[in-house]
Write a protein that holds these residues in place. Structure first.
Motif: not given
Length: 459
Positions: A278-280, A285-286, A290, A359, A363
């Motif tokens: 993922v990216q934060v 925070r996401r 993505e 965060t 998921i």
């Protein structure tokens, strides 16, 4: 080398040298065009502005999407051009000219097989993860999965075939008589000018991402992104095309990338995301789904505080990513951090521990999350990896509209008799913006249109 503004002029009384097929640019498109023209029995000359051919190809992952290849058959992948064409159009919301999409999809497999069988290039399929938008695993690359290996192999193959490549020559003037191109003028490093006459001209000089004025004019939303393409992409094909009345399409289209290690400037493969990463943002925070694609990721990341984000993944994913030379370089440079705990990784990356851990723990194991993303890969587990990234502009996707053999169209719908374009000089199949870019579209346009342009008979 003295910079000269691209322009168009009548042909001189005599040229300093002549050839049958002249190719401007020694990237993947130009070198493939050179191999095809040489195979067709034409005398070929390639001119390149750099001291050594590299260009945008060397900065890429060197992966070419192709359908129905022999490499896919060996890997047990059932694919065909119809599926590929549908994927291209679906990603671009059907904004592409269907004839061009079909042309690229139909010829993609034969081009890869030709490079493999005729020239011994050991292409294989990336078969251990999926690229966004592709319904089949069809990304083909050389062993290191790097654009540097691709361009080096193509250059060496051309040299072995006796194809002349003259470097440190930048084309600045197009000679046009009526509707027929007769040659170009090039600038030497010492500022001197040489003229080269030709029967056929192939524009393989890429797009205009290195021309900040043109980027501001056509794609201001990405002008503050890192320029990750080659500085030599100054838009000569576009500027010449405007002056001679060529049909120009989708000049707002481009390929971005939202996973460039910052400040190291090293591409981090999107596999780290597609395999469950993922990216934060800097708040831990996401901020988006993505899996939509790495091109639109550039704008998504640049819209975050400081224009930065952090790609988060784990040891299983890192092992997959190590098939890419760029990823190994990022590890060696210290760009990628690792920790046995999420709390430890937050500390390594300078992220607020509480929000970041919250965060990551949120998921979902199955079902869509708040952004509409469904996670199909195994849940992330220790050791955890992270890298600070930013958004970048890789190359433009709009350009000269081309016909069935990569010949350039006039605005009125007729074709120039001996002018061809490939790669970034030509309009690609990424629609009208950044979200229409399907992984590998740039090299797809380069090698397929390059092959078609090179093998086209002399007029």
């Amino acid at each position: 080398m003295t910079a000269m503004k691209p322009d168009v002029a009548p042909a001189p009384d005599a040229f300093d040298l002549t050839c049958e097929t002249l190719i401007i640019g020694a990237g993947a498109g130009g070198l493939v065009a050179a191999l095809a023209a040489h195979e067709a029995g034409q005398s070929v000359l390639v001119i390149e502005a750099d001291p050594v051919p590299q260009g945008s190809t060397a900065l890429s992952a060197g992966l070419i999407p192709a359908a129905g290849t022999k490499a896919q058959a060996v890997a047990g992948i059932d694919d065909d051009a119809v599926l590929f064409a549908a994927d291209i159009q679906a990603k671009a919301d059907n904004e592409n000219e269907q004839a061009l999409v079909n042309r690229l999809a139909n010829a993609s497999g034969p081009v890869i097989d030709w490079l493999t069988e005729t020239f011994g290039m050991p292409f294989s399929v990336v078969s251990n993860f999926d690229y966004p938008g592709h319904s089949r695993r069809r990304m083909h690359g050389l062993p290191t999965r790097s654009g540097a290996e691709l361009i080096d192999r193509l250059r060496a193959t051309c040299e072995s075939a006796g194809i002349d490549i003259i470097c440190e020559r930048r084309a600045h003037r197009l000679f046009l008589d009526g509707d027929r191109v007769s040659g170009v003028a090039v600038t030497r490093p010492d500022g001197g000018v040489e003229t080269i006459g030709c029967d056929k001209l192939v524009l393989a000089c890429n797009g205009f991402g290195g021309n900040r004025d043109l980027v501001h004019q056509f794609m201001p939303e990405i002008e503050n992104g890192v320029w990750f393409g080659h500085d030599g992409n100054r838009g000569e094909a576009l500027l010449w095309g405007k002056e001679i009345g060529a049909d120009l399409q989708h000049l707002n289209a481009y390929q971005g990338h939202g996973n460039v290690a910052h400040p190291h400037g090293i591409l981090i493969t999107w596999a780290v995301i597609m395999e469950g990463g993922v990216q934060v943002n800097c708040e831990g925070r996401r901020f988006w789904n993505e899996t939509k694609g790495y091109s639109e990721a550039a704008r998504a990341v640049l819209s975050q505080p400081k224009g930065e984000a952090y790609a988060i993944f784990d040891g299983r994913i890192a092992e997959i990513a190590r098939q890419f030379e760029d990823f190994k370089q990022a590890e060696a440079a210290g760009a990628i951090k690792v920790s046995a705990t999420l709390e430890g990784l937050a500390g390594e990356l300078g992220l607020p521990v509480g929000p970041f851990v919250e965060t990551m723990n949120a998921i979902p194991v199955d079902g869509p999350d708040a952004f509409g993303r469904t996670f199909k890969s195994p849940a992330l587990k220790a050791p955890y990896f992270g890298v600070r990234v930013t958004g970048a502009l890789f190359h433009t996707q709009g350009g000269l509209r081309t016909g069935k053999d990569a010949r350039v169209y006039r605005t009125g719908g007729t074709l120039f008799p001996n002018l061809f374009a490939c790669g970034g000089a030509a309009c690609g199949v990424s629609g009208s913006g950044d979200s229409g870019y399907l992984s590998g579209n740039g090299l797809l346009s380069a090698v397929v249109l390059g092959k078609l342009a090179g093998e086209a008979p002399l007029d």
